[in-house]
Design a protein around this motif. Structure first.
Motif, PDB file in Angstrom:
ATOM      1  N   GLU A   2      17.310 -18.358  -9.337  1.00 30.73           N
ATOM      2  CA  GLU A   2      18.112 -17.708  -8.425  1.00 30.73           C
ATOM      3  C   GLU A   2      17.196 -17.739  -7.014  1.00 30.73           C
ATOM      4  O   GLU A   2      16.290 -17.949  -6.978  1.00 30.73           O
ATOM      5  CB  GLU A   2      18.418 -16.348  -8.683  1.00 30.73           C
ATOM      6  CG  GLU A   2      19.159 -15.604  -7.640  1.00 30.73           C
ATOM      7  CD  GLU A   2      18.828 -14.122  -7.829  1.00 30.73           C
ATOM      8  OE1 GLU A   2      19.400 -13.250  -6.860  1.00 30.73           O
ATOM      9  OE2 GLU A   2      18.305 -13.829  -8.929  1.00 30.73           O
ATOM     10  N   ARG A   4      17.418 -15.898  -3.445  1.00 29.03           N
ATOM     11  CA  ARG A   4      17.681 -14.742  -2.918  1.00 29.03           C
ATOM     12  C   ARG A   4      16.807 -14.772  -1.433  1.00 29.03           C
ATOM     13  O   ARG A   4      16.019 -15.400  -1.312  1.00 29.03           O
ATOM     14  CB  ARG A   4      17.395 -13.704  -3.839  1.00 29.03           C
ATOM     15  CG  ARG A   4      15.866 -13.568  -3.899  1.00 29.03           C
ATOM     16  CD  ARG A   4      15.354 -12.434  -5.020  1.00 29.03           C
ATOM     17  NE  ARG A   4      14.142 -12.435  -5.019  1.00 29.03           N
ATOM     18  CZ  ARG A   4      13.052 -12.019  -4.447  1.00 29.03           C
ATOM     19  NH1 ARG A   4      13.178 -11.674  -3.203  1.00 29.03           N
ATOM     20  NH2 ARG A   4      11.696 -11.884  -5.056  1.00 29.03           N
ATOM     21  N   ASP A  66      13.508 -17.346  -7.464  1.00 27.83           N
ATOM     22  CA  ASP A  66      13.356 -16.353  -8.265  1.00 27.83           C
ATOM     23  C   ASP A  66      13.722 -16.899  -9.840  1.00 27.83           C
ATOM     24  O   ASP A  66      14.770 -17.375 -10.033  1.00 27.83           O
ATOM     25  CB  ASP A  66      14.116 -14.966  -7.999  1.00 27.83           C
ATOM     26  CG  ASP A  66      13.598 -13.964  -8.770  1.00 27.83           C
ATOM     27  OD1 ASP A  66      13.874 -13.937 -10.135  1.00 27.83           O
ATOM     28  OD2 ASP A  66      13.094 -13.083  -8.342  1.00 27.83           O
ATOM     29  N   GLU A  67      12.870 -17.058 -10.700  1.00 29.17           N
ATOM     30  CA  GLU A  67      12.980 -17.359 -11.823  1.00 29.17           C
ATOM     31  C   GLU A  67      12.556 -16.034 -12.849  1.00 29.17           C
ATOM     32  O   GLU A  67      11.276 -15.634 -13.015  1.00 29.17           O
ATOM     33  CB  GLU A  67      12.231 -18.371 -12.548  1.00 29.17           C
ATOM     34  CG  GLU A  67      12.597 -18.877 -13.914  1.00 29.17           C
ATOM     35  CD  GLU A  67      12.067 -20.303 -14.201  1.00 29.17           C
ATOM     36  OE1 GLU A  67      10.970 -20.203 -15.202  1.00 29.17           O
ATOM     37  OE2 GLU A  67      12.653 -21.298 -13.742  1.00 29.17           O
ATOM     38  N   THR A 124      12.980 -26.902  -8.263  1.00 26.42           N
ATOM     39  CA  THR A 124      13.097 -25.883  -7.343  1.00 26.42           C
ATOM     40  C   THR A 124      13.025 -26.053  -5.718  1.00 26.42           C
ATOM     41  O   THR A 124      13.613 -25.236  -4.674  1.00 26.42           O
ATOM     42  CB  THR A 124      11.841 -25.090  -7.646  1.00 26.42           C
ATOM     43  OG1 THR A 124      11.594 -24.805  -9.023  1.00 26.42           O
ATOM     44  CG2 THR A 124      11.856 -23.775  -7.189  1.00 26.42           C
ATOM     45  N   ASP A 131      19.753 -25.025  -0.127  1.00 23.98           N
ATOM     46  CA  ASP A 131      19.690 -23.769   0.444  1.00 23.98           C
ATOM     47  C   ASP A 131      19.685 -23.685   2.068  1.00 23.98           C
ATOM     48  O   ASP A 131      20.515 -23.091   2.604  1.00 23.98           O
ATOM     49  CB  ASP A 131      19.047 -22.588  -0.234  1.00 23.98           C
ATOM     50  CG  ASP A 131      19.256 -21.147   0.368  1.00 23.98           C
ATOM     51  OD1 ASP A 131      20.368 -20.699   0.088  1.00 23.98           O
ATOM     52  OD2 ASP A 131      18.359 -20.577   1.088  1.00 23.98           O
TER      53      ASP A 131
END
Length: 195
Positions: A2, A4, A66-67, A124, A131
């Motif tokens: 995710e 964030r 975030d994992e 990642t 993003d």
């Protein structure tokens, strides 16, 4: 995985990852604050710099990969002002980077992107980069990368970044293979569709 927004509680991870992204340059600069008596610990100074909202490279401009509740990586991006000013009293090691930032004035700057070693080779960095591209929107984007960071350069080129300028690398430690800082830029979404 995710992506964030960062929180102030992420500042320690952000400082460590900023140092990873900068290949040790941030920690070297932060250690200078210790030598000048402005700080007692270099990494703590770096964490506090991320807590400082008056700095553009701060937690509010950071995004976290975030994992499962663990920080895997981060990216820091923000709009550079069109009238960017470079102070003359800047450390000579940092001057070439700031000169490239000045050439990127008015763009969205990807200031830092890094992934912790154990989370690499999972896409990642690409997620974080995409993003940032989304956050940049219509604005052109810029970033500065070391010329020997071939994996990162390959990633950036695969997302339509092109080298537009370079400045000589000023060594700050031992065993550095870098010879140039490269400015890589990407057209804004609107320019890409019209070009």
């Amino acid at each position: 995985m995710e992506i964030r927004s960062a929180a102030i509680a992420d500042c320690s991870d952000l400082a460590i990852l900023d140092n990873v992204a900068g290949h040790g340059l941030p920690l070297w600069l932060w250690h200078g604050a210790v030598l000048r008596g402005k700080a007692t610990d270099a990494l703590e100074w770096g964490r506090d710099r991320y807590r400082d909202d008056s700095q553009p490279c701060n937690w509010r401009n950071a995004r976290i990969a975030d994992e499962g509740g663990e920080t895997a990586g981060m990216a820091v991006g923000y709009a550079l002002p069109s009238d960017l000013w470079t102070p003359s009293e800047t450390d000579p090691v940092l001057r070439p980077v700031l000169a490239l930032f000045a050439r990127a004035a008015g763009t969205w700057l990807l200031d830092a992107l890094a992934v912790f070693s154990r989370f690499r080779r999972r896409g990642t960095a690409r997620l974080l980069l995409r993003d940032q591209i989304a956050l940049a929107g219509q604005r052109p984007m810029s970033l500065v990368v070391a010329d020997d960071n071939l994996r990162a350069i390959g990633l950036y080129e695969s997302e339509a970044f092109k080298q537009t300028a370079s400045e000589p690398f000023v060594p700050f430690g031992k065993g550095q293979a870098t010879t140039q800082w490269l400015l890589m830029q990407r057209q804004g979404q609107e320019e890409r569709h019209n070009g």
